[in-house]
Design an enzyme around this catalytic site. Structure first.
Site, PDB file in Angstrom:
ATOM      1  N   ALA A  71       0.866  -1.185   0.000  1.00  0.00           N
ATOM      2  CA  ALA A  71       0.000   0.000   0.000  1.00  0.00           C
ATOM      3  C   ALA A  71       0.898   1.229   0.000  1.00  0.00           C
ATOM      4  O   ALA A  71       0.971   1.975   0.970  1.00  0.00           O
ATOM      5  CB  ALA A  71      -0.920  -0.005   1.213  1.00  0.00           C
ATOM      6  N   GLY A  73       0.754   3.802  -2.118  1.00  0.00           N
ATOM      7  CA  GLY A  73       0.021   5.042  -2.328  1.00  0.00           C
ATOM      8  C   GLY A  73       0.534   5.885  -3.472  1.00  0.00           C
ATOM      9  O   GLY A  73       0.460   7.115  -3.443  1.00  0.00           O
ATOM     10  N   CYS A 131      -7.609   3.705  -9.429  1.00  0.00           N
ATOM     11  CA  CYS A 131      -7.479   4.913  -8.619  1.00  0.00           C
ATOM     12  C   CYS A 131      -8.876   5.384  -8.198  1.00  0.00           C
ATOM     13  O   CYS A 131      -9.832   5.269  -8.969  1.00  0.00           O
ATOM     14  CB  CYS A 131      -6.796   6.033  -9.418  1.00  0.00           C
ATOM     15  SG  CYS A 131      -5.128   5.645  -9.943  1.00  0.00           S
ATOM     16  N   ASN A 195      -4.222  -5.671 -12.586  1.00  0.00           N
ATOM     17  CA  ASN A 195      -3.713  -4.878 -11.483  1.00  0.00           C
ATOM     18  C   ASN A 195      -3.879  -5.716 -10.217  1.00  0.00           C
ATOM     19  O   ASN A 195      -4.535  -6.753 -10.223  1.00  0.00           O
ATOM     20  CB  ASN A 195      -4.480  -3.553 -11.370  1.00  0.00           C
ATOM     21  CG  ASN A 195      -3.577  -2.426 -10.912  1.00  0.00           C
ATOM     22  OD1 ASN A 195      -2.735  -2.612 -10.036  1.00  0.00           O
ATOM     23  ND2 ASN A 195      -3.756  -1.251 -11.502  1.00  0.00           N
ATOM     24  N   GLY A 269       6.873  -8.211 -12.273  1.00  0.00           N
ATOM     25  CA  GLY A 269       6.814  -7.226 -11.200  1.00  0.00           C
ATOM     26  C   GLY A 269       7.497  -7.645  -9.928  1.00  0.00           C
ATOM     27  O   GLY A 269       8.691  -7.402  -9.729  1.00  0.00           O
ATOM     28  N   THR A 270       6.767  -8.316  -9.040  1.00  0.00           N
ATOM     29  CA  THR A 270       7.272  -8.658  -7.714  1.00  0.00           C
ATOM     30  C   THR A 270       8.557  -9.469  -7.774  1.00  0.00           C
ATOM     31  O   THR A 270       9.413  -9.352  -6.882  1.00  0.00           O
ATOM     32  CB  THR A 270       6.186  -9.430  -6.930  1.00  0.00           C
ATOM     33  OG1 THR A 270       5.009  -8.621  -6.864  1.00  0.00           O
ATOM     34  CG2 THR A 270       6.637  -9.740  -5.520  1.00  0.00           C
TER      35      THR A 270
END
Length: 333
Positions: A71, A73, A131, A195, A269-270
């Site tokens: 998270a 942000g 978003c 996502n 990604g990760t």
């Protein structure tokens, strides 16, 4: 035997299908310490916002079985700093750059598109629809077909015609095909999915949520089946639309699975958090798998799982459980 690994994102040719996933390689400087960024199909930047953002308070990340909750942000430098510092750095090195953008209103997405439309070095724009829409009680754009289409239409109208607009979709919807179709109707040239789905973890020692924001996006191998399902369903419904498959890719086999489901490119990604060379390793593994199976071109494998093998098969690719299918019905297919 060498395999032609070229792929296309709309009309834009990529040397190979492997890209980074937004938010996992910032704007490329850190990753470039390990390998030449031109060796992958494209670099997808972190999501760029109009103003600089410090992000959410810590703790921002928590490990889960086979996954990672985050998270952050959308912490980032903002569009001014990106255009002044990061994009020119990428352009000077000839890196194929997909710029991810994020906003809180339709007008904000449009303003970002307007700033990027004449900027050199933009290969494509990926629209992060996960978003909150501050004009609609914070409802996430990606969960509403009409809102998603409105954002995409605004961005497409303000971007140069030769820059593909990619809509990034969320799995946290009742019908991902409906949202995908609305985005394409709104002008999206390609789709990216998925996502991160929303998740939560509780620390049993503190007996409090593990993340300061309480909930966060789940990434890593745990979500790959979700990504495969979404790519499969959308490719079945919109076979002519290019798809970037993203979610839990750790190996070439994982990438191959998404390609067979219908993705023409694959985001990593990760995996980069513990293996900065993951993109190159996955690309090598994928090429080896294709060569072992007799493919001369990557393009011939895209969506192949939708087609029965020669000679017929009892496997029915048309029987894909829809969003309204019950557990009982799914188990009978």
């Amino acid at each position: 035997m060498s395999v032609d690994m070229r792929t296309y994102l709309a009309h834009v040719e990529l040397a190979n299908p492997i890209t980074t996933a937004a938010g996992c390689a910032a704007s490329g400087r850190e990753l470039s310490q390990f390998f030449d960024l031109n060796r992958i199909g494209a670099l997808v930047t972190q999501s760029i916002t109009m103003a600089p953002r410090a992000g959410r308070p810590t703790p921002r990340m928590a490990e889960t079985p086979s996954g990672l909750l985050s998270a952050v942000g959308l912490a980032g430098p903002g569009i001014d700093a990106f255009l002044e510092r990061d994009l020119p750095w990428l352009a000077q090195r000839g890196v194929r750059t997909v710029v991810s953008i994020a906003g809180g209103t339709v007008n904000e997405y449009g303003a970002l598109a307007r700033r990027l439309t004449d900027a050199p070095g933009v290969t494509a724009v990926e629209v992060n629809l996960a978003c909150p829409n501050i004009e609609d009680r914070g409802r996430v754009f990606a969960r509403d077909s009409a809102a998603s289409a409105e954002v995409i239409s605004s961005v497409r109208a303000l971007m140069r015609y030769d820059v593909p607009v990619v809509a990034k979709l969320s799995p946290d919807v009742a019908d991902v095909v409906a949202v995908a179709r609305a985005c394409v109707d709104g002008g999206a040239d390609a789709l990216s999915m998925i996502n991160t789905p929303l998740g939560m973890s509780i620390d049993i020692d503190t007996m409090r949520p593990a993340l300061a924001a309480v909930t966060g996006g789940l990434s890593g191998p745990a979500i790959r089946p979700l990504a495969v399902r979404c790519v499969w369903q959308v490719h079945a419904a919109l076979p002519g639309v290019p798809i970037i498959g993203v979610g839990g890719v750790l190996t070439g086999r994982d990438a191959f699975e998404l390609i067979l489901a219908g993705a023409c490119a694959v985001g990593v990604g990760t995996a980069l958090f513990h293996d900065p060379y993951a993109c190159l390793r996955i690309l090598r593994e994928l090429e080896d798998l294709l060569a072992e199976r007799g493919f001369q071109r990557l393009a011939d494998a895209v969506g192949l799982a939708h087609h029965p093998p020669a000679g017929g098969s009892r496997h029915r690719t048309d029987l894909v459980p829809g969003p309204g299918t019950s557990d009982m019905e799914e188990s009978s297919l």
